[in-house]
Design an enzyme around this catalytic site. Structure first.
Site, short mmCIF file in Angstrom:
data_model
loop_
_atom_site.label_atom_id
_atom_site.label_comp_id
_atom_site.label_asym_id
_atom_site.label_seq_id
_atom_site.Cartn_x
_atom_site.Cartn_y
_atom_site.Cartn_z
N THR A 1 67.37 16.71 70.79
CA THR A 1 67.77 15.32 70.58
C THR A 1 66.62 14.48 70.03
OG1 THR A 1 69.46 15.43 72.25
CG2 THR A 1 68.59 13.25 71.82
N THR A 34 66.09 19.17 75.54
CA THR A 34 65.88 19.16 76.99
C THR A 34 66.69 20.24 77.72
OG1 THR A 34 67.61 17.50 77.24
CG2 THR A 34 65.35 16.70 77.09
N THR A 52 62.53 21.90 86.04
CA THR A 52 63.95 22.17 85.87
C THR A 52 64.63 20.88 85.42
OG1 THR A 52 65.83 23.25 86.92
CG2 THR A 52 64.65 21.73 88.30
N1 ASN Z 1 71.42 19.17 73.42
C1 ASN Z 1 70.07 18.68 73.35
C2 ASN Z 1 69.15 19.89 73.31
O1 ASN Z 1 68.80 20.42 74.33
C3 ASN Z 1 69.81 17.79 74.52
C4 ASN Z 1 68.51 16.99 74.44
O2 ASN Z 1 67.55 17.36 73.80
N2 ASN Z 1 68.44 15.87 75.14
O3 ASN Z 1 68.80 20.33 72.24
#
Ligand code: ASN
Length: 331
Positions: A12, A87, A157
């Site tokens: 993201t 994430t 985590t």
């Molecule tokens: N779907 C995203 C990822 O893990 C979530 C994020 O980065 N907040 O690539």
């Protein structure tokens, strides 16, 4: 001024809101970063490199290997590394890097964001500035920097989908807290006496089974065991499981062991440690050869098994290695 290599892997933090849609856009990202955070130049000399560009759900052990090799190849030329990552699986990648890059003498700080950088209320800017600043400090570990905390990577985590405070380290205190000043917990930070050893191989012959009341072991017994070398059972409490009637898990463990498949027991409770000696079910599982994961996170247990399986270890050596701390992943 320190030289930092910023490695982009997607997530993201790299998204750009374009006509109402969030898209991974590798080309816009570097441009956005330089335009929106010019003060990064006051913290360090930064070079940006795109390693790959994925939503982190699509990241697997081949990406971990690429990241390990990229860091090892550029190790001598930089004082620290920052890895931008989605994430969702960041804690897996952080754990994998901690096993794949042992003997670190320089920081490898991972970060990402809950909201795309181009959004006005994004957490990307703060996380990125903090991560780069931390990469200039004496933290020779793979760590996750998120929402003003720095966690050991293989202890971290993802806890929240919607909160900026998305990560935690349930069984290990933060390595740093970021307020007006950066407060490093220097007594907790690992110091390496060796030099970097890059071990980028990971086996994908591992499967996780999460227990729930009424899970039929019959279903598990009829699965295809070929290509499976370790099963991780996410059990209850201190490592407990059903041992009566239809739902008795012990025959499944016995079957795995008869096929030389390692059986590792973790817990659905994230705080504290698995102790197979506490209750009868744990003791029975242990007698069959099951290995307790102690206070490791699921992410650390999975990636550690994948790392250890990449070596031709004798049965007992796998157990010995699994039960000791390799990179600070268990107490
Ligand atoms: N779907 C995203 C990822 O893990 C979530 C994020 O980065 N907040 O690539």
């Amino acid at each position: 001024m320190k030289n930092i290599l910023l490695l982009q892997t997607g997530g993201t933090i790299a998204m750009h809101i374009d006509q109402g849609e969030s898209e991974l856009n590798p080309d816009r990202w570097g441009e956005l970063l330089c335009r929106e955070i010019p003060e990064l130049e006051d913290i360090a000399r930064i070079e940006i490199r795109k390693v790959f560009f994925e939503d982190s759900s699509d990241i697997n052990h081949t990406h971990w290997a690429t990241l390990c090799r990229t860091i090892a190849d550029h190790y001598e030329n930089y004082d620290g590394f920052v890895v931008l990552h989605g994430t969702d699986t960041m804690a897996y990648t952080a754990s994998a890097l901690s096993f794949g890059l042992q003997g670190l003498t320089k920081p490898v700080i991972m970060t990402g964001s809950q909201v795309p950088m181009s959004n006005i209320r994004s957490d990307a800017r703060r996380n990125l500035v903090n991560a780069i600043e931390l990469a200039t400090h004496p933290i020779p570990e793979v760590a996750v920097c998120f929402n003003d905390h720095l966690f050991r990577g293989n202890r971290s985590t993802k806890m929240s989908i919607g909160d900026f405070d998305a990560f935690a380290s349930p069984n290990f205190p933060p390595l740093a807290e970021i307020g007006i000043d950066i407060r490093l917990a220097s007594n907790l930070i690992r110091l390496s006496e060796s030099s970097l050893s890059c071990m980028p191989e990971f086996s994908d012959s591992v499967a996780v089974i999460k227990l729930h009341p009424s899970l039929k072991p019959d279903l598990l017994m009829s699965m295809d065991f070929s290509g499976l070398r370790a099963v991780i059972i996410e059990a209850f409490g201190s490592g407990n499981m059903p041992i009566k009637g239809l739902y008795n898990m012990l025959p499944f463990i016995e079957l795995c062991r008869s096929k030389n498949i390692h059986v590792i027991i973790t817990s659905q409770a994230s705080h504290d440690s698995v102790d197979l000696s506490l209750y009868r079910s744990g003791r029975e599982a242990q007698k069959l050869g099951a290995i307790g994961a102690g206070d490791m996170t699921m992410e650390a247990a999975v990636t550690k098994s994948m790392h250890l399986l990449s070596f031709a270890l004798a049965e007992n050596d796998f157990k010995l290695q699994f039960e000791r701390s390799i990179a600070g992943e268990r107490s």
